[in-house]
Design a protein around this motif. Sequence first.
Motif, PDB file in Angstrom:
ATOM      1  N   GLN A 174       0.824  -1.203   0.000  1.00  0.00           N
ATOM      2  CA  GLN A 174       0.000   0.000   0.000  1.00  0.00           C
ATOM      3  C   GLN A 174       0.863   1.260   0.000  1.00  0.00           C
ATOM      4  N   ARG A 175       1.892   1.296   0.868  1.00  0.00           N
ATOM      5  CA  ARG A 175       2.772   2.481   0.922  1.00  0.00           C
ATOM      6  C   ARG A 175       3.435   2.725  -0.429  1.00  0.00           C
ATOM      7  N   GLY A 178      -0.158   3.096  -3.278  1.00  0.00           N
ATOM      8  CA  GLY A 178      -1.523   3.612  -3.155  1.00  0.00           C
ATOM      9  C   GLY A 178      -1.668   4.764  -2.194  1.00  0.00           C
ATOM     10  N   SER A 179      -2.864   4.866  -1.635  1.00  0.00           N
ATOM     11  CA  SER A 179      -3.216   6.008  -0.795  1.00  0.00           C
ATOM     12  C   SER A 179      -2.641   5.873   0.618  1.00  0.00           C
ATOM     13  N   ASP A 180      -1.969   6.940   1.086  1.00  0.00           N
ATOM     14  CA  ASP A 180      -1.395   6.932   2.434  1.00  0.00           C
ATOM     15  C   ASP A 180      -2.469   6.901   3.516  1.00  0.00           C
ATOM     16  N   ALA A 181      -3.657   7.415   3.199  1.00  0.00           N
ATOM     17  CA  ALA A 181      -4.739   7.422   4.199  1.00  0.00           C
ATOM     18  C   ALA A 181      -5.073   5.997   4.634  1.00  0.00           C
ATOM     19  N   VAL A 182      -4.951   5.054   3.701  1.00  0.00           N
ATOM     20  CA  VAL A 182      -5.238   3.652   4.024  1.00  0.00           C
ATOM     21  C   VAL A 182      -4.188   3.118   5.005  1.00  0.00           C
ATOM     22  N   VAL A 183      -2.912   3.452   4.750  1.00  0.00           N
ATOM     23  CA  VAL A 183      -1.832   2.989   5.624  1.00  0.00           C
ATOM     24  C   VAL A 183      -2.041   3.509   7.046  1.00  0.00           C
ATOM     25  N   GLY A 185      -4.866   4.703   8.559  1.00  0.00           N
ATOM     26  CA  GLY A 185      -6.058   4.149   9.211  1.00  0.00           C
ATOM     27  C   GLY A 185      -5.836   2.715   9.649  1.00  0.00           C
ATOM     28  N   ALA A 186      -5.212   1.918   8.776  1.00  0.00           N
ATOM     29  CA  ALA A 186      -4.990   0.505   9.089  1.00  0.00           C
ATOM     30  C   ALA A 186      -4.022   0.373  10.253  1.00  0.00           C
ATOM     31  N   ALA A 188      -3.696   2.370  12.780  1.00  0.00           N
ATOM     32  CA  ALA A 188      -4.433   2.640  14.022  1.00  0.00           C
ATOM     33  C   ALA A 188      -5.289   1.430  14.411  1.00  0.00           C
TER      34      ALA A 188
ATOM     35  N   ARG B 115      -0.490  -3.388 -10.174  1.00  0.00           N
ATOM     36  CA  ARG B 115      -0.408  -2.468  -9.041  1.00  0.00           C
ATOM     37  C   ARG B 115       1.059  -2.130  -8.732  1.00  0.00           C
ATOM     38  N   ARG B 125      -0.015   5.021 -10.513  1.00  0.00           N
ATOM     39  CA  ARG B 125      -0.135   5.494  -9.125  1.00  0.00           C
ATOM     40  C   ARG B 125      -1.436   6.293  -8.938  1.00  0.00           C
ATOM     41  N   PHE B 128      -4.406   3.887  -8.927  1.00  0.00           N
ATOM     42  CA  PHE B 128      -4.606   3.055  -7.730  1.00  0.00           C
ATOM     43  C   PHE B 128      -4.951   3.900  -6.500  1.00  0.00           C
ATOM     44  N   GLU B 129      -4.442   5.148  -6.435  1.00  0.00           N
ATOM     45  CA  GLU B 129      -4.849   6.019  -5.328  1.00  0.00           C
ATOM     46  C   GLU B 129      -6.348   6.332  -5.434  1.00  0.00           C
ATOM     47  N   ASP B 132      -8.285   3.236  -4.497  1.00  0.00           N
ATOM     48  CA  ASP B 132      -8.269   3.067  -3.037  1.00  0.00           C
ATOM     49  C   ASP B 132      -9.305   3.957  -2.370  1.00  0.00           C
ATOM     50  N   LYS B 136     -12.357   2.524  -0.253  1.00  0.00           N
ATOM     51  CA  LYS B 136     -12.386   2.912   1.164  1.00  0.00           C
ATOM     52  C   LYS B 136     -13.734   3.565   1.513  1.00  0.00           C
ATOM     53  N   ALA B 159     -10.913   3.536  10.251  1.00  0.00           N
ATOM     54  CA  ALA B 159      -9.762   2.689  10.576  1.00  0.00           C
ATOM     55  C   ALA B 159     -10.061   1.226  10.225  1.00  0.00           C
ATOM     56  N   ALA B 162      -9.874   0.680   6.502  1.00  0.00           N
ATOM     57  CA  ALA B 162      -8.475   0.689   6.069  1.00  0.00           C
ATOM     58  C   ALA B 162      -7.798  -0.640   6.384  1.00  0.00           C
ATOM     59  N   LEU B 163      -8.092  -1.194   7.572  1.00  0.00           N
ATOM     60  CA  LEU B 163      -7.478  -2.485   7.918  1.00  0.00           C
ATOM     61  C   LEU B 163      -7.992  -3.602   7.005  1.00  0.00           C
ATOM     62  N   ILE B 166      -5.981  -3.282   3.856  1.00  0.00           N
ATOM     63  CA  ILE B 166      -4.580  -3.736   3.981  1.00  0.00           C
ATOM     64  C   ILE B 166      -4.531  -5.266   4.009  1.00  0.00           C
TER      65      ILE B 166
END
Lengths: 207, 207
Positions: A174-175, A178-183, A185-186, A188, B115, B125, B128-129, B132, B136, B159, B162-163, B166
């Motif tokens: 993901q990092r 893709g989107s950092d928001a997912v990283v 949130g996950a 946390a 991806r 990029r 995929f962002e 995502d 989400k 959260a 997001a998990l 991931i």
Amino acid sequence: MTQLPPFLEEPDDTQQAIMKATYVALCEHGYSDLTIQRIGDEFSKSKSLLYHHYDSKDDLLLDFLEFMLAEFESEIPAEDEERYDEHIDDICSGDFEFGGPEANLDFTKALVELRAQAAHDDAFREYFERTDRSIKAYLEETIRTGIDRGVFRAVDPEATAALLMIVTTGTMFQRATGSDAVVEGAGAAFEQYVQTHLLNADFSPSD
Amino acid sequence: MTQLPPFLEEPDDTQQAIMKATYVALCEHGYSDLTIQRIGDEFSKSKSLLYHHYDSKDDLLLDFLEFMLAEFESEIPAEDEERYDEHIDDICSGDFEFGGPEANLDFTKALVELRAQAAHDDAFREYFERTDRSIKAYLEETIRTGIDRGVFRAVDPEATAALLMIVTTGTMFQRATGSDAVVEGAGAAFEQYVQTHLLNADFSPSD
């Protein structure tokens, strides 16, 4: 300047110098745009040495991956039980290599590209399956040790180790792509999982 | 025979026929070995049409990915609340597309390779962002609906979504490139997480 792992900072011999050059070139160019020529550009000795030793870019990269795995395995504590505490702490704090925000993002991206080769290349596949087995065995042992010491609850070490791996691999992917928001949130949500599922609420360090 | 998603089985027009040919060729050859020529081999109409429409393999693949995203988004329930129940059931049963054992492994592999391009290609990029963000938002809404109906506990929808992402991405990556034992173990541990963290133990369908 590329952020280097400590074991690559001061190469002791030609092989380590090649590994350092490969790391730097991978961070700079990624997998697709990498060539032996570009690795040679980061190498202070004769480039012909590289062509002499390696038949192809992938040949060199597989050697580099073996070097990284050997380095990882040399870090695994054997009888030296105290070092397990650091690794248990890493799990408690969610500080996993490559998946975490401290990791070199350029290297994480290159590693994701290398791992993606395993989808259609048997040599890469064999390597990553072997690496997975090694990491899984190490994590299982870390979790067992944590259970023995009362830091962790009596979870299933195999299933828990596997979930830690999936979350780490997913976070890396993901990092890198893709989107950092997912990283975020996950991270946390997973921290909460570790707190409520894995950590033994009754544990106190004086036990 | 390639296992096709239902929306590609009977193409209605030329664009859908191109998308079907791309899907089949991706499953057969993967990303690295794919060429417009090989996509053309799966296409019953004139190949020159493909060369006329697309400048490069990546150009065609980005169009294919947009098509897949539009298909995904067309499946998201809007006001039709009943359809959310299916999606809530999918989360409860751990049945996530592409990550699950029911998914076409050849396509999962190709999607992982696509991806991975996002690590060094801005067009992939950006795609995929955007994907995502769409997934989400959909998962958050599904979790909020589940909480409103009492199926889920009062978790943090952002959260938790997001998990889930991931874990799905990590499972896809692992299935495509590594040891199956990790996928199986993680699936068992994650199912336990869903049971104890997400599902409301007090819920009964007659509520």
